[in-house]
Enzyme design. Structure first.
Site, PDB file in Angstrom:
ATOM      1  N   ASP A  71     -31.711 -55.061  29.356  1.00  0.00           N
ATOM      2  CA  ASP A  71     -31.955 -53.755  28.415  1.00  0.00           C
ATOM      3  C   ASP A  71     -31.131 -53.770  27.027  1.00  0.00           C
ATOM      4  O   ASP A  71     -31.335 -53.281  26.153  1.00  0.00           O
ATOM      5  CB  ASP A  71     -31.264 -52.641  29.292  1.00  0.00           C
ATOM      6  CG  ASP A  71     -32.379 -52.387  30.559  1.00  0.00           C
ATOM      7  OD1 ASP A  71     -33.600 -52.954  30.645  1.00  0.00           O
ATOM      8  OD2 ASP A  71     -32.148 -51.456  31.293  1.00  0.00           O
ATOM      9  N   GLY A  72     -30.009 -54.326  27.125  1.00  0.00           N
ATOM     10  CA  GLY A  72     -29.079 -54.548  26.102  1.00  0.00           C
ATOM     11  C   GLY A  72     -29.714 -55.253  24.579  1.00  0.00           C
ATOM     12  O   GLY A  72     -29.635 -54.698  23.527  1.00  0.00           O
ATOM     13  N   ASN A 146     -30.110 -45.216  24.246  1.00  0.00           N
ATOM     14  CA  ASN A 146     -29.400 -44.773  25.386  1.00  0.00           C
ATOM     15  C   ASN A 146     -28.382 -43.616  25.383  1.00  0.00           C
ATOM     16  O   ASN A 146     -28.699 -42.600  25.936  1.00  0.00           O
ATOM     17  CB  ASN A 146     -28.744 -45.944  25.877  1.00  0.00           C
ATOM     18  CG  ASN A 146     -29.490 -46.560  26.973  1.00  0.00           C
ATOM     19  OD1 ASN A 146     -30.712 -46.403  27.235  1.00  0.00           O
ATOM     20  ND2 ASN A 146     -29.197 -47.525  27.690  1.00  0.00           N
ATOM     21  N   SER A 190     -24.114 -43.391  31.574  1.00  0.00           N
ATOM     22  CA  SER A 190     -23.899 -41.905  32.125  1.00  0.00           C
ATOM     23  C   SER A 190     -23.969 -41.816  33.720  1.00  0.00           C
ATOM     24  O   SER A 190     -23.384 -41.495  34.348  1.00  0.00           O
ATOM     25  CB  SER A 190     -25.046 -41.214  31.776  1.00  0.00           C
ATOM     26  OG  SER A 190     -25.138 -39.704  32.122  1.00  0.00           O
ATOM     27  N   SER A 192     -23.403 -44.447  35.583  1.00  0.00           N
ATOM     28  CA  SER A 192     -22.140 -45.073  36.350  1.00  0.00           C
ATOM     29  C   SER A 192     -21.091 -44.107  36.353  1.00  0.00           C
ATOM     30  O   SER A 192     -19.932 -44.458  37.283  1.00  0.00           O
ATOM     31  CB  SER A 192     -21.715 -46.102  35.311  1.00  0.00           C
ATOM     32  OG  SER A 192     -22.805 -47.361  35.162  1.00  0.00           O
TER      33      SER A 192
END
Length: 291
Positions: A71-72, A146, A190, A192
Site C-alpha cells: 500500500d505504501g 490516506n 487511524s 491502529s
C-alpha cells in the site's frame, strides 16, 4: 494502451511480478513505460523484451498505472498521478494490502479483465493541506490519499493540538498527535490508533487522536466538506506533519488548514473483489481459530 509501471524497491518478489506483468502486457501490444529510478535499479538483472522506455513524470496520455509493492508503494505512486485521473491498480508484494490487492498468481487474469474493460473505478477522496507559513516542501504535493497527521518532534513530551471545524472551536487534544484520515486511510494509521473503518464511498473524514492523555478523547467522524484548522504548540520549537509517507517540519504555532482535495484517485476494482471482501480477508473477520 499506454501503461506506466512503478515500484519503490527492487526486491525479488517485485522483480518476479514485474516480469510476469511485462510479459502479459506485451501480449496485448501495450506501450510500456517504467519509472526511471526503478528501471535503473533492475536494469542490470533484467532482460527487457522490448525497447526500454522510462518516465519521471506522467501526463494524461497514460491509460493505466500499475503499482508493484504494498500500500505504501501506491501512496508514492499517486504523487505521479496527481489530478490526471489515470486509473491505478496495485500488485501486492508487501504484507497486508488494502489498496494493493492483486496477488502474484492473479496478474495475468487481472490484466485480461482490464483489457476486456471488465472492472469498475472506485473514486477515492483525498485531503489537501495549506499552512500559514510558506513551505516549498509541500507546494506541489500538498495532498494525501490516506491521512494527514501532526505529531511531536524531538521530544517525549506530548503536544497540544488546538482544533477548529468550520471556524468553530472543537477541542485541544493533549496527545502525541492527531490523524485526519480519509475513508481510504481508515484502515491504516487511524485504525491502529483506535479509529473506525469507513467504506471508501462514504463522504466522511475521521479525526483520531494519537495516544491522548485524556481518555475521553475519542475518534470523531465528520463530513468531508468540513474545513479543519489545527494549531500545534508544545515544549519543542517544531512539530511534524506527515502526508501519507511524506514528512515536513513546521514551527510551533504554525496553523495548518485541511480540506477535501478538488480531485480524486481512480482505483481499479475487479469483478471478483470488493472492499467488504478485502476486509474479511485482511482482518480475518468471521474466522474462528478454534475451528
Amino acid at each position: 494502451m499506454k501503461v506506466a509501471i512503478y515500484s519503490q524497491f527492487p526486491k525479488k518478489h517485485s522483480i518476479d511480478s514485474t516480469k510476469v506483468l511485462i510479459d502479459t502486457l506485451l501480449q496485448y501490444k501495450t506501450s510500456i513505460f517504467i519509472e526511471e529510478a526503478f528501471f535503473k535499479a533492475i536494469n542490470k538483472d533484467f532482460n527487457f523484451p522490448f525497447e526500454s522506455k522510462t518516465f519521471s513524470e506522467l501526463d494524461d496520455s497514460f491509460d493505466l498505472l500499475v503499482s508493484i509493492g504494498g500500500d505504501g508503494t501506491i501512496l508514492r505512486a499517486i504523487t505521479y498521478v496527481k489530478n490526471l485521473n489515470i486509473p491505478i491498480i496495485g500488485i501486492n508484494t508487501g504484507r497486508l494490502g488494502f489498496l494493493a490487492t492483486i496477488q502474484h498468481d492473479e496478474i495475468e487474469d487481472a490484466i485480461k479483465h482490464i483489457f476486456d474493460k471488465n472492472y469498475t473505478l472506485s473514486k477515492r477522496s483525498l485531503l489537501s493541506l495549506e499552512t500559514s507559513e510558506e513551505n516549498s516542501d509541500i507546494k506541489d504535493l500538498n495532498f494525501a490519499l490516506n491521512e494527514i497527521a501532526v505529531s511531536r518532534k524531538n521530544t517525549t513530551s506530548m503536544i497540544t493540538v488546538d482544533t477548529k471545524l468550520n471556524d468553530e472551536y472543537l477541542t485541544s487534544y493533549w496527545s502525541d498527535g492527531l490523524i485526519v484520515s480519509t475513508p481510504t486511510g481508515s484502515t491504516g494509521y487511524s485504525l491502529s490508533c483506535g479509529g473506525p473503518v469507513i467504506t471508501p464511498d462514504a463522504t466522511s473524514f475521521v479525526l483520531t487522536p494519537i495516544a491522548p492523555h485524556n481518555l475521553s478523547a475519542r475518534p470523531l467522524v465528520i463530513e468531508d466538506s468540513t474545513k479543519i484548522e489545527l494549531t500545534v504548540h508544545g515544549r519543542e520549537d517544531y512539530y511534524l506533519v506527515s502526508l501519507d509517507s511524506r514528512i515536513i517540519t513546521l514551527s510551533n504555532n504554525t496553523s495548518v488548514t485541511i480540506r477535501k482535495a478538488d480531485f480524486t484517485i481512480n482505483m481499479i476494482e475487479l469483478p471478483y473483489e470488493s472492499f467488504l471482501d478485502t476486509l474479511r480477508k485482511k482482518l480475518l473477520w468471521g474466522v474462528d481459530k478454534r475451528n
